[in-house]
Design an enzyme around this catalytic site. Structure first.
Site, PDB file in Angstrom:
ATOM      1  N   HIS A 167       0.876  -1.166   0.000  1.00  0.00           N
ATOM      2  CA  HIS A 167       0.000   0.000   0.000  1.00  0.00           C
ATOM      3  C   HIS A 167       0.913   1.215   0.000  1.00  0.00           C
ATOM      4  CE1 HIS A 167      -3.319  -2.695   1.817  1.00  0.00           C
ATOM      5  NE2 HIS A 167      -3.473  -2.561   0.505  1.00  0.00           N
ATOM      6  N   GLU A 179       1.526   3.338   3.071  1.00  0.00           N
ATOM      7  CA  GLU A 179       2.010   2.702   4.303  1.00  0.00           C
ATOM      8  C   GLU A 179       3.518   2.538   4.153  1.00  0.00           C
ATOM      9  OE1 GLU A 179      -0.734  -0.676   5.067  1.00  0.00           O
ATOM     10  OE2 GLU A 179      -2.070   0.370   4.151  1.00  0.00           O
ATOM     11  N   HIS A 200       3.011  -3.778   6.411  1.00  0.00           N
ATOM     12  CA  HIS A 200       1.973  -2.757   6.245  1.00  0.00           C
ATOM     13  C   HIS A 200       1.972  -1.793   7.424  1.00  0.00           C
ATOM     14  CE1 HIS A 200      -0.552  -4.450   2.843  1.00  0.00           C
ATOM     15  NE2 HIS A 200       0.374  -5.371   3.027  1.00  0.00           N
ATOM     16  N   GLU A 258       1.571  -5.525  10.532  1.00  0.00           N
ATOM     17  CA  GLU A 258       1.093  -4.138  10.643  1.00  0.00           C
ATOM     18  C   GLU A 258       2.006  -3.474  11.659  1.00  0.00           C
ATOM     19  OE1 GLU A 258      -1.355  -2.892   8.888  1.00  0.00           O
ATOM     20  OE2 GLU A 258      -2.315  -4.694   8.075  1.00  0.00           O
TER      21      GLU A 258
END
Ligand SMILES: [Zn+2]
Length: 511
Positions: free
Chosen positions: A151, A154, A281, A371
């Site tokens: 992404h 990110e 991410h 994440e």
């Protein structure tokens, strides 16, 4: 290594994979790269010793090292100021490419840069490889990959992977034993940015104004983590009908249905026999493991745990990261709570066509999704402490590729059998050998019944005990199947339900 051998190897590589990308850099780019390095090299050396010693110390105290981490922050802060402030700043595309090539030229014998393809806007998707013999798969040496910035907005993963590359190179040069061993025993592939076009869109907005969606997708605003062929539905069907449990086939014309970045990554996965991977991410702080897609996708708003056959291993992999991370394992982050800092993807929210599930269902690779920050585009001032919070975790996670069992599958004449299938009793997920006839099967400590089978050969079963340390080596020697017997190696029920199996399941191995 002699210059002649090196040149020979370079030529071999070029035949296989195209010209060295260093050669594609313009003269001025090469010259400016050279200047940057000579300016920094000496300064780096002075700081190197301290950070190397600290790292060795910290590796023995994974959980109780928070005070060391802060001392480390101070030292690395000092190092950053010595080596120029740009070390802990955001890297735009040109700067990222320059940083990767700088690492390559600082550590030429253990690195290689290659491109797996181009983005929509034509930017190369560069991979930096670390190993003792770059460009070559050595039998029994596992392949590992990190993917960042899928992404575009990110961005922490992209920066961390650049720092990781610099760190591996510098620690190797400084003689850090742990890093040297890792690089000698592993083939590490680092793709800092899978979505360089999206990054440029997000970076134009800058850290402060970045919204949730600006720059998330590629240049066509397609979310790349919703862009892989959906193999879960087929897997869930096969689970119920005793069908194929690995390397599920891609739909017809799949190449036309995915974005260029996705296409490049899928071809990459098909060309290398990756064993372990993580996809970096941001927007939360948690280690997320497959499956991402729920088995009951039609029930809206309902989240249900969707376990793979390797659930215990995936939980262990995710915990390796969360506990080696300075605060991920504590659970409360960004207003969410995740027990031990890990979550099954589907039990968080169901996601279709993601990269993580695709790795597991189409290749031998086990991938988790990390994440890493509440803030998708953290300010540059946060980067140094984020690096320190993640450094041990990034290294520990790579080391996990060396657990379980590995070995060769040979025929009676000691020729390796590629694409032999390795099955573990009680685990409904087989893996296959690479082209060299070597296999890697991640397993937790325990005793396992393992079967190797290949078309035209009699299957062979061994019992093996796996400890907590290095992967146990287990080799197989398969005899040719006698004529007249009908031992189909892997005969699965196909989707229409008409079984192609001609023999009772007991002949298919212990599963
Ligand atoms: Zn993301």
């Amino acid at each position: 290594m002699g210059e002649g051998i090196r040149r020979e190897r370079e030529r071999e590589r070029e035949r296989k994979e195209g010209p060295s990308l260093l050669a594609l850099l313009s003269g001025s780019e090469r010259r400016s790269r050279g200047r940057r390095q000579t300016g920094r090299a000496g300064l780096r050396k002075r700081a190197r010793k301290r950070s190397g010693a600290l790292f060795a110390e910290q590796s023995g105290t994974m959980l109780s090292g928070s005070s060391l981490i802060w001392i480390g922050a101070l030292l690395l802060g000092l190092e950053a100021s010595l080596t120029g402030a740009s070390d802990f700043q955001h890297h735009g595309y040109e700067e990222m490419v320059r940083a990767l090539f700088a690492v390559q030229s600082e550590c030429p014998y253990i690195t290689r840069i290659y491109s797996i393809g181009r983005s929509v806007e034509g930017r190369h998707l560069y991979v930096l490889e670390f190993t003792d013999n770059p460009g070559i798969h050595e039998a029994l040496e596992p392949e590992f990959k990190y993917v960042g910035n899928m992404h575009g907005n990110e961005v922490l993963g992209r920066e961390l992977l650049i720092y990781l590359a610099q760190f591996l190179c510098e620690e190797y040069r400084a003689g850090n034993e742990r890093i040297t061993r890792l690089i000698h025993d592993t083939r590490i592939h680092i793709l800092p940015s899978m979505n360089p076009d999206g990054y440029e869109v997000a970076a134009r907005q800058g850290p402060e104004f970045n919204g949730y969606l600006v720059g998330r997708g590629n240049a066509k605003e397609v979310d790349l983590n919703r862009n892989f062929p959906d193999l879960n539905a087929l897997m869930y069907y096969y689970e119920k009908h005793n069908g194929q449990n690995h390397h599920l086939p891609l739909p017809d014309n799949w190449e036309l249905q995915v974005e260029p970045e996705t296409l490049a990554v899928i071809k990459w996965m098909q060309n290398y026999n990756f064993v372990l991977s993580a996809n970096l991410h941001g927007g939360a702080v948690v280690a997320n493991y497959p499956f991402d897609k729920s088995r009951e996708p039609r029930i809206r708003g309902k989240t249900t745990y969707s376990a793979t056959s390797d659930d215990k291993i995936f939980r262990k992999l995710a915990k390796t990261y969360s506990y080696a991370h300075s605060w991920m394992h504590k659970g409360w982050n960004c207003g969410d709570y995740f027990d031990e800092g890990i979550t099954n993807g589907a039990s968080w929210y169901s996601l279709s066509k993601g990269m993580q599930d695709f790795n597991y269902l189409h290749t031998n690779c086990f991938e988790i999704t990390l994440e890493l920050s509440c803030d998708k585009f953290p300010p540059a001032t946060a980067l140094a402490s984020e690096w320190l919070a993640n450094r041990e975790a990034l290294v520990s996670y790579m080391e996990q590729v060396h657990h379980g069992i590995k070995g060769m599958v040979y025929d009676e004449n000691n020729n390796p059998i590629s694409n032999a299938v390795i099955s573990v009793a009680g685990v409904n997920h087989d893996i296959t050998c690479g082209t060299d006839g070597d296999y890697f099967r991640l397993l937790l400590p325990g005793t396992y019944t393992v079967t190797a089978s290949a078309l035209g050969y009699l299957p062979f079963t061994s019992i093996v005990t796996v400890g907590p340390a290095e992967a146990v080596q287990l080799h197989f020697y398969l005899k040719v199947q006698p004529k007249g017997t009908n031992l189909n190696v892997k005969a699965y029920a196909n989707k229409k339900g008409t079984s192609t199996a001609k023999i009772p399941p007991t002949n298919l191995g212990p599963r």
